[in-house]
Design an enzyme around this catalytic site. Sequence first.
Site, PDB file in Angstrom:
ATOM      1  N   SER A 669       0.806  -1.230   0.000  1.00  0.00           N
ATOM      2  CA  SER A 669       0.000   0.000   0.000  1.00  0.00           C
ATOM      3  C   SER A 669       0.835   1.275   0.000  1.00  0.00           C
ATOM      4  CB  SER A 669      -0.977   0.000   1.175  1.00  0.00           C
ATOM      5  OG  SER A 669      -0.281   0.264   2.362  1.00  0.00           O
ATOM      6  N   LYS A 712      -5.998   4.100   9.102  1.00  0.00           N
ATOM      7  CA  LYS A 712      -4.987   4.991   8.526  1.00  0.00           C
ATOM      8  C   LYS A 712      -5.443   6.439   8.614  1.00  0.00           C
ATOM      9  CE  LYS A 712      -2.860   1.794   5.232  1.00  0.00           C
ATOM     10  NZ  LYS A 712      -2.865   1.315   3.857  1.00  0.00           N
TER      11      LYS A 712
END
Length: 764
Positions: A669, A712
């Site tokens: 990611s 996140k």
Amino acid sequence: MKKYNLPVILLNGIVLLPQNTLKLEFDSKNIANNVIDMATLFHDNYILVVSKYNSNNIPKIGVLSKIENNIVLPNGNTRIDIKGIRRVKIIEFLNLNKMEEPLESIVSELDVEKVENEPIIINKLIKEIKNYIKNVPYISNSIITIIEKESSLSKLTDIVVPALINKEKLLLYLNEISTIKRSEMLLKDIYLEKEMFQIERNLDMKIKKEMDETQKEFLLKEKIKLLKEELGEYSNKDAEIANLKQKIDKIDCPKKIKQRLNYELKRYENSLSSSPETNTIRDYIEWLLNLPWNVFTEDNKNLKNVRQNLDESHYGLEEVKQRIIEYLAVKQMSKNNNSPIICLVGPPGVGKTSLAFSIAKALNKNFVKISVNGIKDESEILGHRKTYIGASPGRIISSLKKAKSSNPLFLIDEIDKMSYDYKSDPASSLLCVLDSEQNKYFSDNYIEEDFDLSHVLFILTANYIENIPEPLKDRLEIIDISGYTEFEKLDIASKHLLPKIIEENGLNSNFINISNDVILKIIRNYTKEAGVRELKRQLDKIVRKIVTQIVVNNLKINKINVTSQVLEKYLGKEKYKFNYKDKSQVGVVNGLAYTTYGGDTLPIEVNYFKGKGNLILTGSLGEVMKESASIALSYLKSNYSFYNIDFNMFSNDIHIHVPEGAIKKDGPSAGVALTLAILSALTKIKIPNTIALTGEITLRGHVLAIGGLKEKAIGALRNGIKTIIIPDDNFKELAELPDEVKKNINFIKVKDFKTVYERIKNVE
Ligand code: ADP
């Protein structure tokens, strides 16, 4: 002295002396089969027989023996004859702790003892033995013909001891390596046994006179008691037996368990108190007696009331509570017990454990908890077999004993942190525990009898979903509890944590006033976490210091205000600078990470210098992340003109570093952030440090979806990020984010890296 290896047969409570033969039979699953195979294939049928009584002492002497007959019976069992040859010294056991492997040993021969006047001693012994056998009718005199021809004193003692001497003493004879000493022991014991026989006979006659036939059982017991008294061995054991008997009669448990208890009690009665096995049997009886066989607490079925209790103990967690209530409702309604197991997943300190505890309290269930962090051996879950040294039940049964009921709430913590090696798979044993098809008949290796786990409400927790073993994940209903935003933390602290802490310290909850500003300062400058554990610790510290001040100085006050000025006095210097950022720099770009501790920013640094076009990667990057960096570089190389990169720049060595170096990072990611960081270094475009990016990149520059967006984003907000670039495919997840995050962060969705490049130019 020569040393050699031998496979080992471990005998519990049976002693094989040299010159004697032992017959053993076992089923096809017994590990002894492997030992026998080893002996036949590699050791010419030689094997070491080790007898032990005391589970704590590792024996020093074993008997080198030979397997003489080895037959597989029609029912699949194996029957063998083992003939003892001579004593040998055990130097070491090779795989004592590896339960499923055949035991091996290293042994060495003992010195041969020279016996002076051997024939004279042999004569004397044979005379005494004959005399003894003549007096004691129940010993066969066939042994005399065997020993009359024997010319070795050592062999002679070993032949006669099992025939003449009390079984309990055989181990002493085995461990005595001196022939002379063994002969002396034998003589002494023969005298003693003779005397015992006389006493017994006299007692028999005395008692016989007094009792009639119908009192036969009583008579036998009396006889044992009197015998023990005569030996000075009368102990508390009889009182204990009576006590255990009473408990066994009273206990409410399945019929099979009662039968087992009575059987074990008989064994206990018949064992001598001096034998270590007595303690083993006793411990086992205690375990069976103390398990909550038919004990059930009555559940609170009023789910409205349960919900109320959860609301009182935990702030927010709306969706989590809702799902738990739904789960409980379905469980209450459905007859079959096949519902999945709840697993609460989230970073530390978000209330997983305390919520489970509150559920137990609200449902009126007892609560037990184990952590499986670091467990690598399934016997920790399933227990050790009684034949192993220091055996005990596994954690499940031990906890049920503590739970004191058969239907507690059982929390299994940190299931993502079990260890694995090639031999052991604790996750599959956990599956047996959790699976409603199997757990009705859960069998712990030590307990041996089935315990019904189907009424237990299991709840699991984990920090990181990716680390939960796949077969286990299939059986779970995952409930995510994500990290808290600042305002959520503020509410938890002011409405739940602080009043509770103050009251726990014996004060009225409005005695200490800490304003929201001050709490916010604590959150921002004294903690850095996804949950509220550290925050609770800081509040605890403040309240404790205030209470100490009041008590030590005997202060008479009604209320205390904690202001931000006095905060430093209580908590020391600020630990973190809130929203502090270095200036934006060329070649530094924020990625986003999703770790076991919640979400966080992940600054990526890129430098280049004259070299040969190598890519250098540091910062404990995993394989997938390293590949992402290579893809990022290849993509930029093949699109250099679009991004205005001077192609000669690629002849430099490019170094990518992701601090903090000691923490492992992996996953795809960071691909987009890596690409942008390299681009920034090579073209000197400065990327504002209030931007963070997350997304996987392909060689063609497509941006693919990532996991953990919620964590996140919450982590990014905590770190002062204002804009996050996310993959287009993740855009729909934004709806699930807390309002505070949506309000304060601008999300930009992208499908490919070219759009990243376009959009970045417009961000301030
Ligand atoms: P975890 O098991 O997720 O690591 P804990 O259950 O140990 O976290 O929680 C740590 C502390 O934070 C506990 O004292 C708990 O009561 C408190 N806490 C966490 N979340 C909340 C919440 N939503 N409301 C009230 N207290 C909370």
